[in-house]
Design a protein around this motif. Structure first.
Motif, PDB file in Angstrom:
ATOM      1  N   ALA A 162       2.160   6.112   2.262  1.00  0.00           N
ATOM      2  CA  ALA A 162       1.326   5.306   3.166  1.00  0.00           C
ATOM      3  C   ALA A 162       2.191   4.437   4.072  1.00  0.00           C
ATOM      4  CB  ALA A 162       0.378   4.435   2.353  1.00  0.00           C
ATOM      5  N   GLY A 163       1.579   3.977   5.155  1.00  0.00           N
ATOM      6  CA  GLY A 163       2.250   3.011   6.015  1.00  0.00           C
ATOM      7  C   GLY A 163       3.166   3.621   7.052  1.00  0.00           C
TER       8      GLY A 163
ATOM      9  N   ILE B  29       0.858  -1.182   0.000  1.00  0.00           N
ATOM     10  CA  ILE B  29       0.000   0.000   0.000  1.00  0.00           C
ATOM     11  C   ILE B  29       0.897   1.235   0.000  1.00  0.00           C
ATOM     12  CG2 ILE B  29      -1.636   1.343   1.376  1.00  0.00           C
ATOM     13  CD1 ILE B  29      -3.038  -1.130   2.134  1.00  0.00           C
TER      14      ILE B  29
ATOM     15  N   LEU C 252       2.792   3.612  10.310  1.00  0.00           N
ATOM     16  CA  LEU C 252       2.044   3.142  11.477  1.00  0.00           C
ATOM     17  C   LEU C 252       2.729   3.475  12.796  1.00  0.00           C
ATOM     18  CD1 LEU C 252       0.692  -0.277  10.182  1.00  0.00           C
ATOM     19  CD2 LEU C 252      -0.337   1.990  10.091  1.00  0.00           C
TER      20      LEU C 252
ATOM     21  N   THR D 216       1.038   6.484  14.252  1.00  0.00           N
ATOM     22  CA  THR D 216      -0.366   6.484  14.662  1.00  0.00           C
ATOM     23  C   THR D 216      -0.402   6.646  16.184  1.00  0.00           C
ATOM     24  OG1 THR D 216      -0.467   4.066  14.865  1.00  0.00           O
ATOM     25  CG2 THR D 216      -1.099   5.006  12.749  1.00  0.00           C
TER      26      THR D 216
ATOM     27  N   MET E 200      -2.475   7.873   8.153  1.00  0.00           N
ATOM     28  CA  MET E 200      -1.092   7.392   8.231  1.00  0.00           C
ATOM     29  C   MET E 200      -0.999   5.914   7.873  1.00  0.00           C
ATOM     30  SD  MET E 200       0.577   9.809  11.141  1.00  0.00           S
ATOM     31  CE  MET E 200      -0.584   9.626  12.486  1.00  0.00           C
ATOM     32  N   PHE E 201      -2.123   5.240   7.799  1.00  0.00           N
ATOM     33  CA  PHE E 201      -2.153   3.858   7.319  1.00  0.00           C
ATOM     34  C   PHE E 201      -2.106   3.834   5.793  1.00  0.00           C
ATOM     35  CE2 PHE E 201      -3.120  -0.481   8.879  1.00  0.00           C
ATOM     36  CZ  PHE E 201      -3.253  -1.115   7.659  1.00  0.00           C
ATOM     37  N   SER E 202      -3.102   4.419   5.154  1.00  0.00           N
ATOM     38  CA  SER E 202      -3.213   4.199   3.695  1.00  0.00           C
ATOM     39  C   SER E 202      -3.026   5.457   2.848  1.00  0.00           C
ATOM     40  CB  SER E 202      -4.554   3.551   3.368  1.00  0.00           C
ATOM     41  OG  SER E 202      -5.618   4.453   3.602  1.00  0.00           O
TER      42      SER E 202
ATOM     43  N   PHE F   3      -8.227  -2.589  10.233  1.00  0.00           N
ATOM     44  CA  PHE F   3      -8.095  -1.818   8.994  1.00  0.00           C
ATOM     45  C   PHE F   3      -7.968  -2.783   7.820  1.00  0.00           C
ATOM     46  CE2 PHE F   3      -7.158   2.541   7.511  1.00  0.00           C
ATOM     47  CZ  PHE F   3      -6.870   2.265   6.198  1.00  0.00           C
TER      48      PHE F   3
ATOM     49  N   VAL G 289     -10.159   4.528  19.744  1.00  0.00           N
ATOM     50  CA  VAL G 289      -9.626   5.889  19.691  1.00  0.00           C
ATOM     51  C   VAL G 289      -9.291   6.404  21.079  1.00  0.00           C
ATOM     52  CG1 VAL G 289     -10.749   6.555  17.554  1.00  0.00           C
ATOM     53  CG2 VAL G 289     -11.983   6.871  19.703  1.00  0.00           C
TER      54      VAL G 289
ATOM     55  N   ASN H  36      -2.885  15.740  14.419  1.00  0.00           N
ATOM     56  CA  ASN H  36      -2.343  14.427  14.756  1.00  0.00           C
ATOM     57  C   ASN H  36      -1.587  13.774  13.606  1.00  0.00           C
ATOM     58  OD1 ASN H  36      -3.099  13.413  17.604  1.00  0.00           O
ATOM     59  ND2 ASN H  36      -4.931  14.481  16.916  1.00  0.00           N
TER      60      ASN H  36
ATOM     61  N   ASN I 106      -5.093   8.638  12.216  1.00  0.00           N
ATOM     62  CA  ASN I 106      -4.500   7.295  12.188  1.00  0.00           C
ATOM     63  C   ASN I 106      -4.782   6.587  10.861  1.00  0.00           C
ATOM     64  OD1 ASN I 106      -3.382   7.586  14.690  1.00  0.00           O
ATOM     65  ND2 ASN I 106      -4.708   6.132  15.743  1.00  0.00           N
ATOM     66  N   PHE I 107      -5.991   6.754  10.341  1.00  0.00           N
ATOM     67  CA  PHE I 107      -6.329   6.093   9.074  1.00  0.00           C
ATOM     68  C   PHE I 107      -5.457   6.647   7.938  1.00  0.00           C
ATOM     69  CE2 PHE I 107     -10.982   5.942  10.777  1.00  0.00           C
ATOM     70  CZ  PHE I 107     -10.592   5.052  11.765  1.00  0.00           C
TER      71      PHE I 107
END
Lengths: 322, 322
Positions: free
Chosen positions: A165-166, A158, A168, A171, B258-260, A259, B173, B289, B255-256
């Motif tokens: 991205a990524g 991803i 984590l 987070t 920074m994931f995708s 997720f 959260v 954040n 957080n989302f």
């Protein structure tokens, strides 16, 4: 029509770290035919750095007589961008701003060059040569000085719309929690689960418990290695340092699972030497924070790759990637 | 060789909700040629339910003379599994266990049937007909009675290894925070940002502030609609209910991202009627954040689809998906 002997094709894998840069010639099977390293931080410009790399690598290529077989160059580097082939605003590298690194490499080496950040490269390496072989959905978490991640979904890394991205490690696992020494964010996973975070936790806890073995070390010797030594000697404070770290890690992992629903989470890096001291609480707190539908499905696994070589293998995997 | 007029091809889109099931015949352009609904909760078995659906839908197909042009059936349902074509352990549906729903539909209708959960269907609908047209990386968050999500990365929905990815409403959260009324988890996004969560927050806050307008309503009338009314009349407590909700949502969104690393986050559902009361604090707390590298890049957008039709459109989009 000539038949290509795949075993003779090699990729040049390069892992750029803040202090050292490692490189190797890697074949399809993940065997490193030759390797070496140069310091990263002694070159003022990326051009000088690449010149130095070339001087080290070209003899290896000549020696192995594979020049015509090189398939390409893969580079793993902090803040590297897959789409643009750049290194952007990397805080731990000597070169500032946005560097067109892949283009510079291609100019010098006459080979196509692909880049990604170091944690993504590690995930590719695991998928091609390591514990994630055959997996299409997994998350790689690197627990070192910092916390990095590479996320594979449906067989693909991803990257997101911008290639970043990524992240984590950044987070937030505890809103309003520990302030990150570099980003300033409060309560990020990296603030707790990195080696740096573990040292902070250990220093706090040993101050609370004067009897802890951790107090036998000078301040600067408190790190995940010394905490591990004390935990092995059953010091309850040292054990609690890892338990707390594992809890924060596990809580974060639960969110990651909800997720992208991976079949496994791979852990990699110096911190995993603490083994079950971290793994067991991480597993427990991951499971308890999951919806029932996800429980007892996700494997928490340690990397299978030798740490010294994993970064080179991962970078080289970029070349073989479709 | 005959030329197929794409505009005459239609998909049957079905959205199964806890109370009602809506369906429609949808063409490539996202126009609903005919639609209807039946109650979901009055059929003891999925077979009876499908019989009832068939009786309602077949006349629509006959009437529109498109029987031979139907491309397939797409179904959005809670706990639907994309890989297996099942509905599994859905707490809000009358049928328990694992139901081979897609097979039953194909048997009855003689058409291929694809399924996914309702939030994933909504994301597909936005990608095909709505605010996410042309986007390859976005996250859809549905803020209704519960909080659902659909995640699109590189142009594909993320399903995960088991088909259950994208349960962002259940990510935590606020560790140790509000207990979820149904899952029992503590501090999930859904516990704060769903309509149910907003009502809980409003009831707590009005108890603390006897002067709040919110106290003019009986307990059972406290919901996101009445809170909105009071906020529009500038009741500071009502405004604070949304601000707090927006903060929790924004923290989760960071957080989302920074994931995708999506280019946009789409918000959908009854809760978004609160508009800027929620959107502004959500945006603020998302940005603060985020790592700098992600800041001021991600658009927070409301859905463009009519809420009444979006679920049908989304389900039908499953059929057109490659």
């Amino acid at each position: 029509m000539s038949v290509v002997d795949l075993s003779k094709q090699v990729a040049l894998g390069i892992d750029i770290g803040g202090t050292n840069t490692k490189f190797g010639l890697v074949n399809h099977r993940g065997q490193i035919l030759a390797k070496g390293s140069i310091p990263t931080d002694q070159y003022n410009t990326p051009e000088e750095f690449i010149d130095a790399l070339y001087k080290e690598i070209q003899p290896l290529i000549d020696e192995h007589g594979v020049e015509k077989m090189i398939e390409g160059i893969g580079v793993g580097a902090p803040n590297a961008n897959y789409y643009r082939g750049t290194i952007e605003q990397a805080p731990n590298l000597p070169w500032k701003g946005v560097i067109q690194f892949a283009d510079l490499m291609t100019e010098k080496f006459g080979q196509p060059c692909k880049m990604t950040n170091d944690a993504n490269a590690a995930a590719l390496g695991e998928m091609m040569y390591g514990a994630a072989r055959g997996m299409k959905d997994f998350i790689m978490i690197t627990l070192g000085t910092g916390v990095g991640s590479g996320i594979v979904s449906g067989g693909n890394l991803i990257y997101g719309h911008d290639g970043f991205a990524g992240e984590l490690g950044h987070t937030i696992v505890k809103p309003g929690g520990r302030k990150h020494w570099s980003t300033g964010s409060e309560g990020s996973l990296e603030a707790y689960a990195s080696a740096t975070g573990i040292a902070i936790t250990a220093k706090k806890m040993r101050a609370e418990f004067p009897d802890s073995m951790l107090n036998q070390f000078p301040e600067e010797a408190i790190n995940s290695k010394t905490v591990h030594e004390c935990a092995l000697k059953e010091d309850p404070v040292a054990i609690e340092v890892f338990r707390y770290t594992g809890q924060k890690l596990g809580e974060a992992l639960a969110n990651f699972v909800m997720f992208s629903s991976p079949e496994a989470i791979l852990l990699f890096g110096g911190v995993i030497k603490a083994g079950d001291f971290i793994l067991k609480p991480a597993k427990l707190h991951m499971e308890r924070n999951l919806l029932p539908i996800f429980r007892n499905k996700v494997r928490l696994v340690f990397s299978e790759l030798d740490e010294a070589d994993a970064a080179i293998l991962g970078a080289s995997a970029l070349v073989w990637e479709k």
